[in-house]
Design a protein around this motif. Sequence first.
Motif, short mmCIF file in Angstrom:
data_model
loop_
_atom_site.label_atom_id
_atom_site.label_comp_id
_atom_site.label_asym_id
_atom_site.label_seq_id
_atom_site.Cartn_x
_atom_site.Cartn_y
_atom_site.Cartn_z
N ASP A 72 0.71 -1.18 0.13
CA ASP A 72 -0.09 0.11 -0.12
C ASP A 72 0.97 1.47 0.06
O ASP A 72 2.06 1.14 -0.04
CB ASP A 72 -1.04 -0.08 1.14
CG ASP A 72 -0.26 0.07 2.52
OD1 ASP A 72 1.04 0.24 2.54
OD2 ASP A 72 -1.06 -0.06 3.67
N SER A 173 -3.90 5.77 4.22
CA SER A 173 -5.10 4.94 4.70
C SER A 173 -4.99 4.18 5.84
O SER A 173 -5.86 3.62 6.64
CB SER A 173 -5.93 4.28 3.47
OG SER A 173 -4.80 3.13 3.11
N HIS A 245 -13.65 4.61 -5.69
CA HIS A 245 -14.52 3.87 -4.56
C HIS A 245 -15.86 4.67 -4.44
O HIS A 245 -16.57 4.16 -3.43
CB HIS A 245 -13.50 4.46 -3.25
CG HIS A 245 -12.26 3.34 -3.22
ND1 HIS A 245 -11.33 3.76 -3.83
CD2 HIS A 245 -12.08 2.11 -2.57
CE1 HIS A 245 -10.28 2.80 -3.57
NE2 HIS A 245 -11.05 1.75 -3.05
N HIS A 268 -12.48 -0.35 1.74
CA HIS A 268 -11.26 0.64 1.72
C HIS A 268 -11.76 1.82 2.50
O HIS A 268 -12.95 2.26 2.06
CB HIS A 268 -10.56 0.92 0.36
CG HIS A 268 -9.44 1.82 0.35
ND1 HIS A 268 -9.48 2.94 0.52
CD2 HIS A 268 -7.95 1.32 0.43
CE1 HIS A 268 -8.08 3.53 0.58
NE2 HIS A 268 -7.19 2.34 0.42
N GLU A 270 -11.68 5.01 1.83
CA GLU A 270 -11.99 5.81 0.70
C GLU A 270 -13.63 5.62 0.26
O GLU A 270 -14.14 6.57 -0.61
CB GLU A 270 -11.30 5.78 -0.71
CG GLU A 270 -9.75 6.36 -0.43
CD GLU A 270 -8.88 6.14 -1.60
OE1 GLU A 270 -9.53 5.93 -2.59
OE2 GLU A 270 -7.60 6.33 -1.23
N SER A 284 -6.76 -0.47 4.70
CA SER A 284 -5.66 -0.05 3.43
C SER A 284 -5.71 -1.23 2.57
O SER A 284 -6.13 -2.34 3.13
CB SER A 284 -4.59 0.34 4.14
OG SER A 284 -3.63 -0.58 4.12
N THR A 285 -5.35 -1.27 1.31
CA THR A 285 -5.05 -2.26 0.43
C THR A 285 -4.41 -3.33 1.13
O THR A 285 -4.78 -4.63 1.05
CB THR A 285 -4.54 -1.75 -0.69
OG1 THR A 285 -3.02 -0.94 -0.78
CG2 THR A 285 -5.59 -0.83 -1.67
P1 13P Z 1 -3.56 2.47 0.07
O1 13P Z 1 -2.54 3.23 0.54
O2 13P Z 1 -4.49 1.73 0.84
O3 13P Z 1 -2.76 1.24 -0.93
O4 13P Z 1 -4.44 3.32 -0.97
C1 13P Z 1 -3.89 4.09 -2.13
C2 13P Z 1 -5.12 4.49 -2.95
O5 13P Z 1 -4.88 5.30 -3.94
C3 13P Z 1 -6.35 4.00 -2.66
O6 13P Z 1 -7.29 4.33 -3.64
#
Ligand code: 13P
Length: 383
Positions: A72, A173, A245, A268, A270, A284-285
């Motif tokens: 991530d 995130s 998202h 996520h 977002e 987060s991812t």
């Molecule tokens: P992460 O930091 O969770 O990988 O997210 C990055 C991102 O752009 C999610 O849209």
Amino acid sequence: MVGNNLSPYRLITDNLIMGINALSIDDFLSLDDAECERRIVAAKAALGERLVILGHHYQREEVFKHADFSGDSLKLSRQAAQSGAEYIVFCGVHFMAEVADILSAPEQIAILPDLAAGCSMADMADIEKVDKAWGELSAVLDPDQDVTPITYINSAADLKAFCGSHGGIVCTSSNAEKVLEWAFNQREKVLFFPDQHLGRNTGFRMGMRLEEMVTWDFDKPNGGLSEEDVRKAKIILWDGFCSVHQQFHSEHIDQFRASYPDGKVIAHPECAYEVCEKSDEVGSTELIIKKVKASAAGSRWLVGTEVNLVNRLAQECKAEGKFVHYMAPIVCMCSTMYRIDPQHLLWILENLVKGNVVNQIKVLPEIADQARLALERMLAVSY
Ligand code: 13P
Ligand code: SF4
């Protein structure tokens, strides 16, 4: 700094071609993926430890498979800071390559394979609008005493510099809660940009009421807020969002739960507040991947994030008898992440083998210094 049209922050993105024999992208665009793959492997072998390829989880498989490190935004930022490689090729989007440039040593070179790989959410805040908002807030309070600015890492380097020079910080995130805690230990309010959802979802999970988080409409005078709204607010949320998202809705979760009452939902941050509140897990991812992979055989998950990550995860989990469903009925792909294709990656690498640097991302030193301050504050609270 506030209220003038001449921003002290400027950004340079160098598209340097060094050497007279630079290879043109035109000679790569029609190559098929199999040939790209073979030649990428050969170019990587030729460059050896001089090169590191970082790949975000949203990258398409044909590119992702060549990454030396995946992760991530936080994990990849750390990786960029720790790497000793001469060339850091970032298979991700523009702000990620900027962070790699800012956190790496001056002699290291950060490269983005396609300069058109931006982030539409990051573009929703710019230094003029944030400077203007800061100026307008000063009519109601003293922002440098009362407000900690936090920028999501999905933002241009000059916004990170703004945070660095105003006692603020960056978040991702995966560390937003720790960063908000830090921010409230400095000052009583937060201005959070550009993603309203990450700010709201994190604030809510920390116990804040929705009424304590107001949305700053950057197209309206004073953000469309009254003096009282601003005085009462704990977090002032920039009116930005991720269009990928935004495609996930709470009805998708209801439908999944009706079909699979034992299934779990992960989203996520977002995603909209309603989606996150209906999810079992939010993260987060990297966290999404960890949670799903750590679950027991036979588990079933509904996942609300970008399609390339979800498809890869579904594929990997199938072998372990786990089921991964995509949250939206339509394909929600990050089209800018998708700009990085094997053809551009090969073009970059074969140029490096010949001694040519193309698509270097270089942040102006005066911006980088202030942005680094905000990033280092983040890294210090994230451990
Ligand atoms: P992460 O930091 O969770 O990988 O997210 C990055 C991102 O752009 C999610 O849209
Ligand atoms: Fe930006 Fe959204 Fe793409 Fe992430 S998924 S890089 S926030 S546009």
